[in-house]
Write an enzyme that holds these catalytic residues in place. Structure first.
Site, PDB file in Angstrom:
ATOM      1  N   GLY A  10       0.876  -1.178   0.000  1.00 60.93           N
ATOM      2  CA  GLY A  10       0.000   0.000   0.000  1.00 60.93           C
ATOM      3  C   GLY A  10       0.902   1.214   0.000  1.00 60.93           C
ATOM      4  O   GLY A  10       1.383   1.631   1.059  1.00 60.93           O
ATOM      5  N   LEU A  11       1.169   1.748  -1.196  1.00 57.56           N
ATOM      6  CA  LEU A  11       2.181   2.808  -1.303  1.00 57.56           C
ATOM      7  C   LEU A  11       1.588   4.141  -1.742  1.00 57.56           C
ATOM      8  O   LEU A  11       2.160   4.856  -2.555  1.00 57.56           O
ATOM      9  CB  LEU A  11       3.292   2.355  -2.265  1.00 57.56           C
TER      10      LEU A  11
ATOM     11  N   MET B 159       0.692   7.593   2.653  1.00 58.42           N
ATOM     12  CA  MET B 159       1.172   7.131   3.959  1.00 58.42           C
ATOM     13  C   MET B 159       2.169   5.983   3.826  1.00 58.42           C
ATOM     14  O   MET B 159       3.257   6.008   4.417  1.00 58.42           O
ATOM     15  CB  MET B 159      -0.014   6.711   4.839  1.00 58.42           C
TER      16      MET B 159
ATOM     17  N   ARG C  53      -0.960  -2.661  -4.964  1.00 58.75           N
ATOM     18  CA  ARG C  53      -1.862  -3.371  -5.875  1.00 58.75           C
ATOM     19  C   ARG C  53      -1.538  -3.023  -7.330  1.00 58.75           C
ATOM     20  O   ARG C  53      -1.327  -3.892  -8.154  1.00 58.75           O
ATOM     21  CB  ARG C  53      -3.316  -3.027  -5.547  1.00 58.75           C
TER      22      ARG C  53
ATOM     23  N   SER D 123      -0.334   8.254  13.248  1.00 67.83           N
ATOM     24  CA  SER D 123      -0.786   9.627  13.018  1.00 67.83           C
ATOM     25  C   SER D 123       0.386  10.535  12.679  1.00 67.83           C
ATOM     26  O   SER D 123       1.497  10.329  13.155  1.00 67.83           O
ATOM     27  CB  SER D 123      -1.526  10.186  14.235  1.00 67.83           C
TER      28      SER D 123
ATOM     29  N   LYS E 148      -6.196   5.214  18.449  1.00 71.05           N
ATOM     30  CA  LYS E 148      -6.057   6.091  17.267  1.00 71.05           C
ATOM     31  C   LYS E 148      -7.406   6.708  16.908  1.00 71.05           C
ATOM     32  O   LYS E 148      -7.487   7.876  16.517  1.00 71.05           O
ATOM     33  CB  LYS E 148      -5.494   5.304  16.075  1.00 71.05           C
TER      34      LYS E 148
ATOM     35  N   HIS F 164      -7.982   9.452  19.278  1.00 69.76           N
ATOM     36  CA  HIS F 164      -7.069  10.532  18.850  1.00 69.76           C
ATOM     37  C   HIS F 164      -7.736  11.355  17.745  1.00 69.76           C
ATOM     38  O   HIS F 164      -7.748  12.585  17.776  1.00 69.76           O
ATOM     39  CB  HIS F 164      -5.753   9.921  18.354  1.00 69.76           C
ATOM     40  N   ASN F 165      -8.312  10.671  16.770  1.00 73.79           N
ATOM     41  CA  ASN F 165      -8.961  11.387  15.670  1.00 73.79           C
ATOM     42  C   ASN F 165     -10.212  12.120  16.138  1.00 73.79           C
ATOM     43  O   ASN F 165     -10.517  13.212  15.654  1.00 73.79           O
ATOM     44  CB  ASN F 165      -9.307  10.421  14.538  1.00 73.79           C
TER      45      ASN F 165
ATOM     46  N   GLU G 296      -9.033  15.118  17.571  1.00 72.47           N
ATOM     47  CA  GLU G 296      -8.614  15.954  16.422  1.00 72.47           C
ATOM     48  C   GLU G 296      -9.833  16.720  15.857  1.00 72.47           C
ATOM     49  O   GLU G 296      -9.744  17.916  15.571  1.00 72.47           O
ATOM     50  CB  GLU G 296      -8.016  15.009  15.379  1.00 72.47           C
TER      51      GLU G 296
HETATM   52  N1  LIG Z   1      -3.720  10.290   4.702  1.00 67.41           N
HETATM   53  C1  LIG Z   1      -3.496  10.495   5.984  1.00 67.41           C
HETATM   54  O1  LIG Z   1      -3.164  11.596   6.447  1.00 67.41           O
HETATM   55  C2  LIG Z   1      -3.615   9.348   6.934  1.00 67.41           C
HETATM   56  C3  LIG Z   1      -4.145   8.137   6.538  1.00 67.41           C
HETATM   57  N2  LIG Z   1      -4.203   7.097   7.414  1.00 67.41           N
HETATM   58  C4  LIG Z   1      -4.722   5.788   6.989  1.00 67.41           C
HETATM   59  O2  LIG Z   1      -3.672   5.103   6.298  1.00 67.41           O
HETATM   60  C5  LIG Z   1      -4.222   4.302   5.253  1.00 67.41           C
HETATM   61  C6  LIG Z   1      -3.579   4.709   3.922  1.00 67.41           C
HETATM   62  O3  LIG Z   1      -3.914   6.057   3.697  1.00 67.41           O
HETATM   63  P1  LIG Z   1      -3.431   6.843   2.390  1.00 67.41           P
HETATM   64  O4  LIG Z   1      -1.977   6.633   2.196  1.00 67.41           O
HETATM   65  O5  LIG Z   1      -3.969   8.220   2.524  1.00 67.41           O
HETATM   66  O6  LIG Z   1      -4.110   6.044   1.192  1.00 67.41           O
HETATM   67  P2  LIG Z   1      -5.627   5.819   0.783  1.00 67.41           P
HETATM   68  O7  LIG Z   1      -6.467   5.695   1.994  1.00 67.41           O
HETATM   69  O8  LIG Z   1      -5.981   6.838  -0.224  1.00 67.41           O
HETATM   70  O9  LIG Z   1      -5.525   4.370   0.079  1.00 67.41           O
HETATM   71  C7  LIG Z   1      -4.864   4.185  -1.130  1.00 67.41           C
HETATM   72  C8  LIG Z   1      -4.130   2.867  -1.116  1.00 67.41           C
HETATM   73  O10 LIG Z   1      -5.056   1.776  -0.890  1.00 67.41           O
HETATM   74  C9  LIG Z   1      -4.866   0.823  -1.921  1.00 67.41           C
HETATM   75  N3  LIG Z   1      -6.084   0.072  -2.153  1.00 67.41           N
HETATM   76  C10 LIG Z   1      -7.344   0.558  -2.242  1.00 67.41           C
HETATM   77  N4  LIG Z   1      -8.217  -0.442  -2.442  1.00 67.41           N
HETATM   78  C11 LIG Z   1      -7.493  -1.589  -2.480  1.00 67.41           C
HETATM   79  C12 LIG Z   1      -7.822  -2.946  -2.641  1.00 67.41           C
HETATM   80  N5  LIG Z   1      -9.089  -3.346  -2.777  1.00 67.41           N
HETATM   81  N6  LIG Z   1      -6.829  -3.854  -2.625  1.00 67.41           N
HETATM   82  C13 LIG Z   1      -5.554  -3.453  -2.462  1.00 67.41           C
HETATM   83  N7  LIG Z   1      -5.183  -2.196  -2.288  1.00 67.41           N
HETATM   84  C14 LIG Z   1      -6.131  -1.259  -2.292  1.00 67.41           C
HETATM   85  C15 LIG Z   1      -4.453   1.658  -3.116  1.00 67.41           C
HETATM   86  O11 LIG Z   1      -3.888   0.849  -4.096  1.00 67.41           O
HETATM   87  P3  LIG Z   1      -3.897   1.356  -5.642  1.00 67.41           P
HETATM   88  O12 LIG Z   1      -2.766   2.301  -5.748  1.00 67.41           O
HETATM   89  O13 LIG Z   1      -3.703   0.107  -6.416  1.00 67.41           O
HETATM   90  O14 LIG Z   1      -5.238   1.986  -5.884  1.00 67.41           O
HETATM   91  C16 LIG Z   1      -3.470   2.589  -2.448  1.00 67.41           C
HETATM   92  O15 LIG Z   1      -2.222   1.981  -2.206  1.00 67.41           O
HETATM   93  C17 LIG Z   1      -5.737   4.513   5.301  1.00 67.41           C
HETATM   94  O16 LIG Z   1      -6.314   3.493   6.056  1.00 67.41           O
HETATM   95  C18 LIG Z   1      -5.878   5.853   6.004  1.00 67.41           C
HETATM   96  O17 LIG Z   1      -7.109   5.975   6.673  1.00 67.41           O
HETATM   97  C19 LIG Z   1      -3.708   7.188   8.687  1.00 67.41           C
HETATM   98  C20 LIG Z   1      -3.175   8.361   9.126  1.00 67.41           C
HETATM   99  C21 LIG Z   1      -3.111   9.546   8.319  1.00 67.41           C
HETATM  100  O1  LIG Z   2      -5.860   9.879  10.693  1.00 65.53           O
HETATM  101  C1  LIG Z   2      -5.618  10.983  10.287  1.00 65.53           C
HETATM  102  C2  LIG Z   2      -4.749  11.911  11.056  1.00 65.53           C
HETATM  103  O2  LIG Z   2      -4.559  11.507  12.341  1.00 65.53           O
HETATM  104  C3  LIG Z   2      -6.246  11.447   9.012  1.00 65.53           C
HETATM  105  O3  LIG Z   2      -5.746  12.647   8.587  1.00 65.53           O
HETATM  106  C4  LIG Z   2      -7.712  11.378   9.158  1.00 65.53           C
HETATM  107  O4  LIG Z   2      -8.135  10.320   8.292  1.00 65.53           O
HETATM  108  C5  LIG Z   2      -8.493  12.569   8.758  1.00 65.53           C
HETATM  109  O5  LIG Z   2      -9.814  12.286   9.078  1.00 65.53           O
HETATM  110  P1  LIG Z   2     -11.065  12.918   8.333  1.00 65.53           P
HETATM  111  O6  LIG Z   2     -10.814  12.720   6.851  1.00 65.53           O
HETATM  112  O7  LIG Z   2     -12.222  12.143   8.856  1.00 65.53           O
HETATM  113  O8  LIG Z   2     -11.056  14.373   8.709  1.00 65.53           O
END
Ligand SMILES: NC(=O)C1=CN([C@@H]2O[C@H](COP(=O)(O)OP(=O)(O)OC[C@H]3O[C@@H](n4cnc5c(N)ncnc54)[C@H](OP(=O)(O)O)[C@@H]3O)[C@@H](O)[C@H]2O)C=CC1
Ligand SMILES: O=C(CO)[C@H](O)[C@H](O)COP(=O)(O)O
Length: 478
Positions: free
Chosen positions: A11-12, A15, A35, A130, A184, A187-188, A191
Site C-alpha cells: 500500500g504505497l 502514507m 496493488r 498519526s 487512534k 485521537h482522531n 482531532e
Molecule cells: N492520509 C493520511 O493523512 C492518513 C491516513 N491514514 C490511513 O492510512 C491508510 C492509507 O492512507 P493513504 O496513504 O492516505 O491512502 P488511501 O487511503 O488513499 O488508500 C490508497 C491505497 O489503498 C490501496 N487500495 C485501495 N483499495 C485496495 C484494494 N481493494 N486492494 C488493495 N489495495 C487497495 C491503493 O492501491 P492502488 O494504488 O492500487 O489503488 C493505495 O495503495 C488509510 O487506512 C488511512 O485511513 C492514517 C493516518 C493519516
Molecule cells: O488519521 C488521520 C490523522 O490523524 C487522518 O488525517 C484522518 O483520516 C483525517 O480524518 P477525516 O478525513 O475524517 O477528517
C-alpha cells in the site's frame, strides 16, 4: 527471490510510501508492494536513493523477499480493501509471521482480523499511525496494539522510526487486540474537536473584530508562542495567511464551507454512546461537520430563519482576543479530558489495561494533535493513574478556573450575536454539568417512574423505589 528485507510495506499511497521511506532512511531493507505496480515503480524512481528497497510486482514475490518471521505493514484504505489485502497475503505467509495494519481501521474489524489470523498461527497487530504524509516520513506517532509478544521484535523498529520528544519515542504498545486502533480512533475524535474549536475561535474573531483572515492568522501565530502551542494552531496560522493564487483572495475564503469526514470521528461518537461516555465536544464537532454538509437544510434556512442578532461592538480588542484564547484553551482541555475518559471506559470494558499517561506521552510528537500541554496531561496521569477526571487535576482545574469568566463571556456574546459555537458552548455546559452539586436528572428519574414504573433511588436511604402515580401515590420498595 532471496528473503533479505527486514520489513515489508504494502500500500504505497501517501502514507505507505512515506513510511517505507522512513524505514529505509533508518537503515532497514524494505520490501515494497502496491496493488497497482505504478506506485511501486514511482517510489523507486523518485526515492530509491533513500535506502535499500526490494520492489515486487506480485504478492508472492513480495512475501518471499522478507526475512522470517516476516513483518508486513498494510497501509491501504480501511474496510474491505484491508480484508482484500489480508486474504491475498495469507496463502503466502508462514507460522509466526506478523501482519500489521497501519490504516485507520475500525477497532471491531481489528479484533475480528486478529482472531482470524491467530487461528492460522499468524500475529495481527492493529496499529494506529498519526502525523499525515509528513509525519509518516519524518516520524509519526505510532499506537500499536495486538499480541504483546509481537512488540518484542516489532517495537524497536517502530520506536526507531517514530517521532521523538526529549529523546522519548512517540510509540508504545497500547494493549491487546483492538486497543491500538481504538486509541487512534479517539485521537482522531479529539482531532475533530480541536479543529472545530479552532474554527469557532476563528469565526468569533472574524465576526467580533471584523478582522481579515491574515490578521487572524497573526493572532494564531502569537497564540502558538504560549500555552496553546500545537501543530493545529501552527498550521491554522499558516492556512489563514495563505493567499489563493487564482483570485488573490484569502485562501480560506475560496474554500467551500462543507467539512468532510472519513469516519473515525463518527466511530468515536458511536462507541461513546455504547459506553455511555459524554464526549460532548467530539460529538458536537462531528455534528458540526454534518451540519456544514446539510446543503438542502442550509439552503432552506438561509434568508428565512431570523437571527435577531445584535450589533457586535467590541470595545477592547486585546481583551476580546484574550477571552477567545482562554475560552479556546478551556474548551480544548474539556475535549481532551472527555477523550481520555472514553479510553479509560473502553479499557475497562474490553480489558485492555491502557495507560493513559503513556498515550499522552506518545501524542506529544509526530501526531496531528501534538501540543505542548500534552506534557501536562502525562504529568497529571503520573500523579494519579486512576484520575477520574482530567480537568479536576489541580493543574488543569486551576487553568480552567482562571479562564472561566472569559469562557462564559465568549459563549454568551456568541449566542447574543448569533454566531454558532457548538463546541465552545457544549464544553462549557459539560464543565458546569460535571461540577454541579445536583443535576435535574432527578426530575427525569421521577418522570420515568411516572410514565413507565422505571423506579428511582432516593437521596436519604438505600434501595430502589416506585410511586403509585395513578393510584394513591404510596411508595413501594422494588
Ligand atoms: N492520509 C493520511 O493523512 C492518513 C491516513 N491514514 C490511513 O492510512 C491508510 C492509507 O492512507 P493513504 O496513504 O492516505 O491512502 P488511501 O487511503 O488513499 O488508500 C490508497 C491505497 O489503498 C490501496 N487500495 C485501495 N483499495 C485496495 C484494494 N481493494 N486492494 C488493495 N489495495 C487497495 C491503493 O492501491 P492502488 O494504488 O492500487 O489503488 C493505495 O495503495 C488509510 O487506512 C488511512 O485511513 C492514517 C493516518 C493519516
Ligand atoms: O488519521 C488521520 C490523522 O490523524 C487522518 O488525517 C484522518 O483520516 C483525517 O480524518 P477525516 O478525513 O475524517 O477528517
Amino acid at each position: 527471490m532471496s528473503a533479505r528485507a527486514q520489513i515489508g510495506v504494502t500500500g504505497l499511497a501517501v502514507m505507505g510510501r512515506n513510511l517505507a521511506r522512513n524505514f529505509a532512511r533508518h537503515g532497514y531493507t524494505v520490501a515494497v508492494h502496491n496493488r497497482s505496480y505504478a506506485k511501486t515503480e514511482s517510489l523507486i524512481a523518485d526515492h530509491g536513493g533513500d535506502g535499500d528497497f526490494v520492489p515486487s510486482e506480485s504478492t508472492a514475490d513480495f512475501v518471499a523477499s522478507i526475512e522470517r518471521p516476516r513483518k508486513i505493514v498494510i497501509m491501504v484504505k480501511a474496510g474491505d480493501p484491508t480484508d482484500a489485502v489480508i486474504d491475498e497475503l495469507i496463502p503466502h505467509l508462514e507460522e509466526g509471521d506478523v501482519v500489521i495494519d497501519g490504516g485507520n481501521a475500525h477497532f471491531p474489524d481489528t479484533i475480528r482480523r486478529e482472531h482470524k489470523l491467530a487461528e492460522l498461527g499468524l500475529h495481527f497487530v492493529g496499529m494506529g499511525v498519526s502525523g499525515g504524509e509528513e509525519g509518516a516520513l519524518n516520524g509519526p506517532s505510532i499506537m500499536p496494539g495486538g499480541p504483546k509478544e509481537s512488540y518484542t521484535t516489532l517495537g524497536p523498529i517502530l520506536e526507531d522510526i517514530s517521532a521523538k520528544v526529549d529523546g522519548t519515542p512517540c510509540c508504545t504498545w497500547v494493549g491487546p487486540d483492538g486497543a491500538g486502533h481504538f486509541v487512534k480512533m479517539v485521537h482522531n475524535g479529539i482531532e475533530y474537536a480541536d479543529m472545530q474549536l479552532i474554527a469557532e475561535a476563528y469565526d468569533l474573531l472574524k465576526h467580533g473584530l471584523g478582522e481579515s483572515a491574515a490578521g487572524i492568522g497573526k493572532i494564531f501565530e502569537q497564540w502558538n508562542a504560549g500555552d496553546l502551542e500545537s501543530f493545529l494552531i501552527e498550521i491554522t496560522a499558516d492556512v489563514l495567511q495563505h493567499v489563493d493564487a487564482a483570485t488573490g483572495k484569502a485562501f480560506v475564503d475560496i474554500v467551500l464551507d462543507q467539512a468532510e469526514q472519513k469516519g473515525t470521528g463518527r466511530w468515536t461518537v458511536q462507541n461513546a454512546l455504547d459506553l455511555g461516555v459524554p464526549i460532548t465536544g467530539i460529538a458536537e464537532a462531528t455534528f458540526a461537520r454534518a451540519l456544514s454538509g446539510s446543503v438542502p437544510q442550509r439552503e432552506a434556512a438561509r434568508g428565512v430563519l431570523p437571527g435577531d442578532a445584535g450589533t457586535w461592538q467590541i470595545e477592547d480588542r486585546d481583551a476580546f482576543v484574550e477571552d477567545v484564547r482562554l475560552a479556546l484553551y478551556a474548551s480544548k482541555l474539556v475535549a481532551y479530558s472527555q477523550g481520555f475518559d472514553q479510553i479509560a471506559a473502553a479499557s475497562a470494558e474490553y480489558g485492555w489495561g491502557v495507560d493513559r499517561g503513556a498515550m499522552a506521552r506518545i501524542w506529544r510528537g509526530g501526531c496531528i494533535i501534538r501540543a505542548k500541554f500534552l506534557n501536562r496531561i502525562t504529568e497529571a496521569y503520573e500523579r494519579d493513574e486512576n484520575l477520574p477526571l482530567l480537568i479536576a487535576d489541580p493543574y488543569f482545574a486551576d487553568v480552567v478556573g482562571k479562564g472561566l469568566a472569559a469562557w462564559r463571556r465568549i459563549v454568551a456574546q456568541a449566542a447574543l450575536n448569533g454566531v454558532p459555537t457548538p463546541a465552545f458552548a457544549s464544553s462549557l455546559s459539560y464543565y458546569d454539568g460535571v461540577r454541579a452539586d445536583r443535576l435535574p436528572a432527578a426530575l427525569i428519574q421521577a418522570q420515568r417512574d411516572f410514565f413507565g414504573a422505571h423506579t428511582y433511588r432516593r437521596v436519604d436511604r438505600e434501595g430502589t423505589f416506585h410511586t403509585e402515580w395513578s393510584g394513591d401515590r404510596s411508595e413501594t420498595e422494588a
